[in-house]
Design an enzyme around this catalytic site. Structure first.
Site, PDB file in Angstrom:
ATOM      1  N   HIS A 132       0.825  -1.209   0.000  1.00 63.76           N
ATOM      2  CA  HIS A 132       0.000   0.000   0.000  1.00 63.76           C
ATOM      3  C   HIS A 132       0.857   1.256   0.000  1.00 63.76           C
ATOM      4  CE1 HIS A 132      -2.683   2.918   2.319  1.00 63.76           C
ATOM      5  NE2 HIS A 132      -3.391   2.659   1.222  1.00 63.76           N
TER       6      HIS A 132
ATOM      7  N   HIS B 238      -1.353  10.869  -1.798  1.00 64.88           N
ATOM      8  CA  HIS B 238      -2.620  10.414  -1.234  1.00 64.88           C
ATOM      9  C   HIS B 238      -3.553  11.559  -0.859  1.00 64.88           C
ATOM     10  CE1 HIS B 238      -5.326   9.270   2.110  1.00 64.88           C
ATOM     11  NE2 HIS B 238      -5.497   8.183   1.396  1.00 64.88           N
TER      12      HIS B 238
END
Length: 301
Positions: free
Chosen positions: A50, A92
């Site tokens: 991730h 992100h």
């Protein structure tokens, strides 16, 4: 500026992990173009790094995906957003404050939204020091830079289009960059690329533009709503606390957009106990900041 308090401990643990695993993690994969590449040697779920190996390196940086490669993981996940002048970058948050030094470099530009800065301005920022001084000077990569590094590493990509409502047309633009980077040929589309989003409309658009692409919806729809998602996506990727074995089974019982049983890749699982719990539910993949920890738990290292 957000400071990661566990960075030193994570780095120390990483040293131990690299010593322990040696070449074992690499041997868990069956090759970069195999449909089962990334699965554990004993047949566990696919493990996705991730934002790269982000427990041990600054998220969404080239350092993080390089580290995932060294740990033996070929699937990496990232997040794509767009700058003021139209460049796609890998980050992100929709602001730059948490993972860069933007507050120091541009103190008068708050709230420091990605979409308010040019690509050249973002390229000036340090995206590594917040995590640890050894990563000072790491940069926010453009999507093209990121794709080129993933390709060089012979890795595969779970690409998330982040907050598409902020960036009209980002679906088409993302596909254009993928095409220009050579990522929409049959080999990549078949074995090395999945596009996902929390926005069902975004996933539907991507599927409409490139029906051959594997897509995933991030969320946990009610069982009664799953057939609607199966019309335009292949996977449902939920937060691990929101699922049960029965829900996973319900997803598996449907045929997705490509006429195959739908899959479930759950997130974010960083400990062995939870990894084994979701494995027992029957998930197909686990998205994790600590891929080595999860791989050992579900793959028998």
């Amino acid at each position: 500026m957000y400071v990661r308090p566990a960075a030193a401990a994570a780095a120390a643990f990483l040293g131990f992990t690299l010593t322990l695993l040696g070449g074992a993690a690499s041997s868990a994969a069956t090759g970069p173009d195999s449909p089962t590449a990334g699965r554990a040697a004993l047949g566990g779920p696919v493990v996705y790094a991730h934002r790269g190996a982000s427990a041990y390196a600054p998220e969404n940086t080239l350092d993080a995906i390089d580290l995932a490669m060294r740990l033996g993981f070929d699937w990496v996940e990232n997040d794509v957003q767009r700058t003021r002048d139209g460049e796609l970058v890998v980050i992100h948050d929709d602001t730059l404050a948490r993972t860069t030094d933007v507050e120091q470099v541009f103190p008068d530009r708050q709230p420091w939204r990605v979409k308010d800065f040019t690509a050249a301005e973002i390229a000036r920022l340090d995206a590594g020091s917040w995590f640890g001084e050894e990563y000072e000077g790491a940069r926010v990569p453009t999507l093209r830079e990121y794709l080129d590094r993933v390709e060089r590493n012979q890795q595969r990509l779970l690409l998330e289009i982040k907050k598409p409502e902020l960036y009209p047309g980002i679906e088409e633009q993302t596909l254009k960059v993928l095409e220009e980077a050579g990522w929409l040929d049959e080999r990549h589309v078949t074995h090395r690329l999945v596009v996902q989003s929390f926005s069902a409309d975004c996933v539907r658009i991507v599927h409409g533009l490139r029906p051959d692409l594997v897509t995933a919806f991030l969320g946990t729809p009610a069982v009664a709503d799953l057939p609607r998602y199966a019309q335009f996506t292949d996977r449902i990727n939920p937060w691990h606390t929101t699922i049960s074995a029965d829900w996973v089974s319900a997803v598996h019982g449907l045929l997705g957009a490509h006429g195959k049983a739908m899959e479930v890749d759950t997130w974010i699982v960083d400990d062995a106990v939870t990894a084994r719990k979701v494995q027992a539910m029957g998930v197909d993949g686990i998205i994790t900041n600590a891929p080595d920890v999860v791989q050992e738990a579900v793959g028998g290292f």
